[in-house]
Design an enzyme around this catalytic site. Sequence first.
Site, PDB file in Angstrom:
ATOM      1  N   ALA A 185       0.808  -1.226   0.000  1.00 30.90           N
ATOM      2  CA  ALA A 185       0.000   0.000   0.000  1.00 30.90           C
ATOM      3  C   ALA A 185       0.836   1.268   0.000  1.00 30.90           C
ATOM      4  CB  ALA A 185      -0.916  -0.005   1.226  1.00 30.90           C
ATOM      5  N   GLY A 186       2.135   1.121   0.191  1.00 30.72           N
ATOM      6  CA  GLY A 186       2.997   2.296   0.424  1.00 30.72           C
ATOM      7  C   GLY A 186       3.049   3.239  -0.761  1.00 30.72           C
ATOM      8  N   ARG A 201      10.294   6.804  -2.991  1.00 32.72           N
ATOM      9  CA  ARG A 201      11.664   6.776  -3.517  1.00 32.72           C
ATOM     10  C   ARG A 201      11.728   6.314  -4.980  1.00 32.72           C
ATOM     11  NH1 ARG A 201      13.793   3.238   1.421  1.00 32.72           N
ATOM     12  NH2 ARG A 201      11.553   2.879   1.591  1.00 32.72           N
ATOM     13  N   ASP A 216       7.587  -5.693  -2.360  1.00 33.29           N
ATOM     14  CA  ASP A 216       8.702  -5.158  -3.147  1.00 33.29           C
ATOM     15  C   ASP A 216       9.968  -6.016  -3.068  1.00 33.29           C
ATOM     16  OD1 ASP A 216       9.523  -4.547  -0.570  1.00 33.29           O
ATOM     17  OD2 ASP A 216       9.909  -2.424  -0.957  1.00 33.29           O
ATOM     18  N   TYR A 263       5.724  -4.560 -48.582  1.00 34.18           N
ATOM     19  CA  TYR A 263       4.746  -4.378 -47.509  1.00 34.18           C
ATOM     20  C   TYR A 263       3.531  -5.239 -47.807  1.00 34.18           C
ATOM     21  CZ  TYR A 263       1.069  -2.643 -44.572  1.00 34.18           C
ATOM     22  OH  TYR A 263       0.036  -2.589 -43.666  1.00 34.18           O
TER      23      TYR A 263
HETATM   24  C1  UD1 Z   1      11.060  -2.446   5.439  1.00 35.41           C
HETATM   25  C2  UD1 Z   1      11.372  -2.790   6.920  1.00 35.41           C
HETATM   26  C3  UD1 Z   1      12.901  -2.965   7.071  1.00 35.41           C
HETATM   27  C4  UD1 Z   1      13.393  -4.028   6.111  1.00 35.41           C
HETATM   28  C5  UD1 Z   1      12.967  -3.714   4.657  1.00 35.41           C
HETATM   29  C6  UD1 Z   1      13.264  -4.930   3.768  1.00 35.41           C
HETATM   30  C7  UD1 Z   1       9.734  -1.693   8.377  1.00 35.41           C
HETATM   31  C8  UD1 Z   1       9.438  -0.543   9.256  1.00 35.41           C
HETATM   32  N1  UD1 Z   1      10.920  -1.720   7.789  1.00 35.41           N
HETATM   33  O1  UD1 Z   1      11.672  -1.204   5.146  1.00 35.41           O
HETATM   34  O2  UD1 Z   1      13.187  -3.367   8.404  1.00 35.41           O
HETATM   35  O3  UD1 Z   1      14.807  -4.110   6.185  1.00 35.41           O
HETATM   36  O4  UD1 Z   1      11.535  -3.482   4.586  1.00 35.41           O
HETATM   37  O5  UD1 Z   1      12.928  -4.700   2.426  1.00 35.41           O
HETATM   38  O6  UD1 Z   1       8.863  -2.548   8.235  1.00 35.41           O
HETATM   39  N2  UD1 Z   1       3.678  -0.556   3.112  1.00 35.41           N
HETATM   40  C9  UD1 Z   1       2.318  -0.581   3.261  1.00 35.41           C
HETATM   41  N3  UD1 Z   1       1.739   0.354   4.064  1.00 35.41           N
HETATM   42  C10 UD1 Z   1       2.469   1.298   4.732  1.00 35.41           C
HETATM   43  C11 UD1 Z   1       3.869   1.290   4.565  1.00 35.41           C
HETATM   44  C12 UD1 Z   1       4.461   0.350   3.751  1.00 35.41           C
HETATM   45  O7  UD1 Z   1       1.618  -1.411   2.700  1.00 35.41           O
HETATM   46  O8  UD1 Z   1       1.864   2.108   5.429  1.00 35.41           O
HETATM   47  C13 UD1 Z   1       4.289  -1.571   2.214  1.00 35.41           C
HETATM   48  C14 UD1 Z   1       5.060  -0.963   1.064  1.00 35.41           C
HETATM   49  O9  UD1 Z   1       4.219  -0.770  -0.059  1.00 35.41           O
HETATM   50  C15 UD1 Z   1       6.143  -1.994   0.802  1.00 35.41           C
HETATM   51  C16 UD1 Z   1       6.329  -2.672   2.144  1.00 35.41           C
HETATM   52  O10 UD1 Z   1       5.215  -2.323   2.943  1.00 35.41           O
HETATM   53  O11 UD1 Z   1       5.761  -2.966  -0.146  1.00 35.41           O
HETATM   54  C17 UD1 Z   1       7.605  -2.203   2.842  1.00 35.41           C
HETATM   55  O12 UD1 Z   1       7.592  -0.790   2.921  1.00 35.41           O
HETATM   56  P1  UD1 Z   1       8.875   0.057   2.535  1.00 35.41           P
HETATM   57  O13 UD1 Z   1       8.532   1.503   2.689  1.00 35.41           O
HETATM   58  O14 UD1 Z   1       9.445  -0.410   1.281  1.00 35.41           O
HETATM   59  O15 UD1 Z   1       9.812  -0.340   3.780  1.00 35.41           O
HETATM   60  P2  UD1 Z   1      11.396  -0.381   3.793  1.00 35.41           P
HETATM   61  O16 UD1 Z   1      11.899   0.985   4.037  1.00 35.41           O
HETATM   62  O17 UD1 Z   1      11.882  -1.106   2.620  1.00 35.41           O
HETATM   63 MG    MG Z   2      11.049  -1.685   0.816  1.00 33.46          MG
END
Ligand code: UD1
Ligand code: MG
Length: 464
Positions: free
Chosen positions: A13-14, A18, A105, A369
């Site tokens: 959902a993020g 980046r 991801d 053609y």
């Molecule tokens: C996260 C972990 C980190 C780990 C890394 C590995 C946390 C706080 N951190 O960091 O410890 O090393 O993954 O790849 O968990 N998402 C949601 N809703 C939200 C926020 C995020 O669904 O409110 C989803 C994002 O879409 C993504 C996943 O969760 O697919 C991870 O979020 P992301 O922001 O990529 O976390 P990282 O900084 O990679």
């Molecule tokens: Mg990530």
Amino acid sequence: MSKPSLTAVVMAAGKSTRMKSRLPKPLHPLCGKPLLSYVLDACLQAGCSRLIVVVGHEAERVQEMFHGQCEFVLQEQQLGTGHAVMVTQPALQNYQGDLLVLPGDTPLIDGHTLQTLVEHHQRTNAVATLLSAVLPHDAGMYGRVLRDSFGNVLGIVEAKDASPEQLAVREINTSIYCFKAPALFDALQRLRPDNAQGEYYLTDVIGLFTQEGRKVEAVVADDWQVTLGVNTRVELADVASRLRWRIMERLMLSGVTIVDPASTYIDADVQVGQDTTIYPNTYLLGSTVIGEECQIGPMARIENSQLGDRVTVLASQVVESTLDDDVRVGPFANLRPGTVVGKRSKIGDFVEVKNAVIEEDVSMAHLTYVGDANVGAGTNIGAGTITCNYDGNRKHRTVIGKGCFIGSHATLIAPVEIGDGAYVAAASPVNQNVPPDSLAIARCRQEVKEGWAKRRREQSSSEG
Ligand code: UD1
Ligand code: MG
């Protein structure tokens, strides 16, 4: 005994800030498929019977793409990974089993690694088991796994909240976990967003469990590469190159020669038969299937197409087309969608074909053609022949029979039919049907003025 049921929650959902993209991260293409599809495939391989994807940012687009492949839970505000799992609670109210939680991801993750994690979790009867990895390089922005002097997991610290000593830790959190569902939802209620990002971190659940003296386990991934996350386009390119290598490794081990993997691009679902050789600078894309003993490239681009055995495609593009056995294409041909070519036919240089059925043993060797057409078996199409399929408003069909001879530079003005065995004289514009076995000739008779050039030369030299 049947295996206990396993449900996966995939966090997708993020905002993917980046990535700096209008396209949501789960939909970014990777070797021909959206990023998220790899994670879902791995969950299915690991035996998950239910897939729940948490969507939020650009939710509709993600739901549209994955419609029918999983369930969706909406996280309206993206308040962190802990919150992402929290919102799935209503969907899992009566669920007492194990939950595999993973981010959307990490596309290189595979079913085997997930299975190892789940088996360890179930064998040790832990409340939570996390998948960690030891990277051979700096751990960057990954969360770090903290352990006590006996090696027991204490918790996870995010890079943004970590001390310099903690940042030196090489063991990272992959964000892939197995939890006992009831204990997880209980702990999530106790999360607080008191960290550098002001988010509810799923990672904090691990610390809560260990503080309560509950059993937390960590499994270190055999291959750190499978845990790589995609947060930027730099990481996307890095993951893509590793995935491409995996795809080509599988093909090479199954008997395909790839002369230069570094300049070859093969999508995840492409199939290639044994003893086919793929030369450099070649792209095999989408759902392409290639038979045995083919010669593909150098410089071929083949997308969503089916090729039989012993087909040659040299320096050409083939899109949404079907080529039967022993067809030769190129160099410099462009086969556009809807092209079907029968056995042993040759499509040579600077030939463009679109929405056309070319039967077997046809030769169109140069500069042609053929669009919206049928070409019968054994017909020869001379260099420079054009089917004029478009009248400015509509497209029309050209039907050429079997065993025809179409002379060079013929202009076939559709709709028009050339009967079986007919000849069309070179340079003829043809706009009326030609009966079988006849000759159509449509051009001015040649006139020869003997001595004309000589007289002209003599005239101009006497004037000069
Ligand atoms: C996260 C972990 C980190 C780990 C890394 C590995 C946390 C706080 N951190 O960091 O410890 O090393 O993954 O790849 O968990 N998402 C949601 N809703 C939200 C926020 C995020 O669904 O409110 C989803 C994002 O879409 C993504 C996943 O969760 O697919 C991870 O979020 P992301 O922001 O990529 O976390 P990282 O900084 O990679
Ligand atoms: Mg990530």
